[in-house]
Design a protein around this motif. Structure first.
Motif, mmCIF file in Angstrom:
data_model
loop_
_atom_site.group_PDB
_atom_site.id
_atom_site.type_symbol
_atom_site.label_atom_id
_atom_site.label_comp_id
_atom_site.label_asym_id
_atom_site.label_seq_id
_atom_site.Cartn_x
_atom_site.Cartn_y
_atom_site.Cartn_z
ATOM 1 N N ALA A 1 -32.524 82.638 29.170
ATOM 2 C CA ALA A 1 -31.752 81.938 28.135
ATOM 3 C C ALA A 1 -32.298 82.299 26.759
ATOM 4 N N GLU A 2 -32.030 83.531 26.359
ATOM 5 C CA GLU A 2 -32.528 84.014 25.081
ATOM 6 C C GLU A 2 -31.389 84.635 24.280
ATOM 7 N N VAL A 3 -31.675 84.840 23.021
ATOM 8 C CA VAL A 3 -30.767 85.609 22.190
ATOM 9 C C VAL A 3 -31.576 86.642 21.450
ATOM 10 N N PRO A 4 -31.130 87.921 21.540
ATOM 11 C CA PRO A 4 -30.015 88.442 22.343
ATOM 12 C C PRO A 4 -30.283 88.279 23.834
ATOM 13 N N PRO A 5 -29.233 88.266 24.612
ATOM 14 C CA PRO A 5 -29.386 88.001 26.038
ATOM 15 C C PRO A 5 -30.323 88.974 26.759
ATOM 16 N N ARG A 6 -30.996 88.466 27.769
ATOM 17 C CA ARG A 6 -31.836 89.331 28.588
ATOM 18 C C ARG A 6 -31.558 89.036 30.046
ATOM 19 N N VAL A 7 -31.275 90.089 30.785
ATOM 20 C CA VAL A 7 -30.994 89.954 32.207
ATOM 21 C C VAL A 7 -31.832 90.983 32.954
#
Lengths: 123, 123
Positions: A71-77
């Motif tokens: 749940a970060e910005v920018p997204p991390r997957v």
DNA sequence: TCCATTAGTATCCTTTTTGATACTACCATA
DNA sequence: TATGGTAGTATCAAAAAGGATACTAATGGA
């Protein structure tokens, strides 16, 4: 008299799950380390975003990879192999070795590596 | 800093040669015995004549199978594995086993066999 | 004479796959 | 305030793959 097949060949079961142009290569990359979407994309230099997303979804659905969203910005997957995904690795290792041997046997063996020959770059 | 690939992965070399929907299955059938065109077609129940011809030509071109034409009428053509084709068999065996294990793990393991469970018919 | 047989070709058409492009949200930094 | 970065979606177009059908040669048998 002749034998005929009325069975479901399990080779084709495997092909249904890891066949196609990208899935083996995705699993092979993930067998070295957990990778983010963009890292995978760079390693599979010809894949489009759409294809990569699609293939990852299917691998996830079939239980071979795990998708972890931060749940970060920018997204991390981050994508990694599940135990089921790990169990495919021996097949990929054989394929890697066979490809090498094939290139040698057909004299195309210039500058090929199985695991990344790496150039370091800024991220 | 991050690693990036600027190499040709040999897994994809292998995929180029035995990938696709039919080639592995053709090689797998031929690993049991030499077969004529029509025998192969019956074993690969969903393949069309066009596809089978096309895939056989490519496998022959890449040195994995041997095509022997008998000067008879009606024509007879037999396909068999070359030594190069034989060298693919271990990969197919692993795939066969993996498919079986996958079906068991996902509880779909009804009535599946790796090698033909055979029903005898007239030829 | 007509039909069946085998291993294909050739042609046209449909379906599937793949690619290119534009767009989104959210926050940090310049 | 504008820009960059990530991990996507959505849409349309192009390319590739696949399927259906018709056709061939040469011979043996009904």
């Amino acid at each position: 008299m002749e034998e005929i097949t009325n069975y479901r060949c399990t080779v084709s079961v495997t092909l249904d799950i890891i066949g196609g142009k990208w899935k083996s290569l995705i699993l092979w990359q993930l067998s070295f380390k957990t990778l983010r979407f963009s890292q995978l994309q760079r390693r599979l230099s010809k894949v489009t975003q759409k294809m990569l997303t699609q293939q990852l979804r299917e691998l996830e659905r079939d239980g071979l990879i795990h998708r972890k969203v931060y749940a970060e910005v920018p997204p991390r997957v981050e994508y990694s192999l599940t135990p089921m995904g790990q169990s495919v690795v021996p097949i990929l290792q054989l394929m890697c070795q066979w490809g090498k041997d094939y290139l040698i046997a057909t004299e195309q063996s210039a500058a090929v590596e199985c695991a990344p020959t790496l150039k370091r770059i800024e991220v």
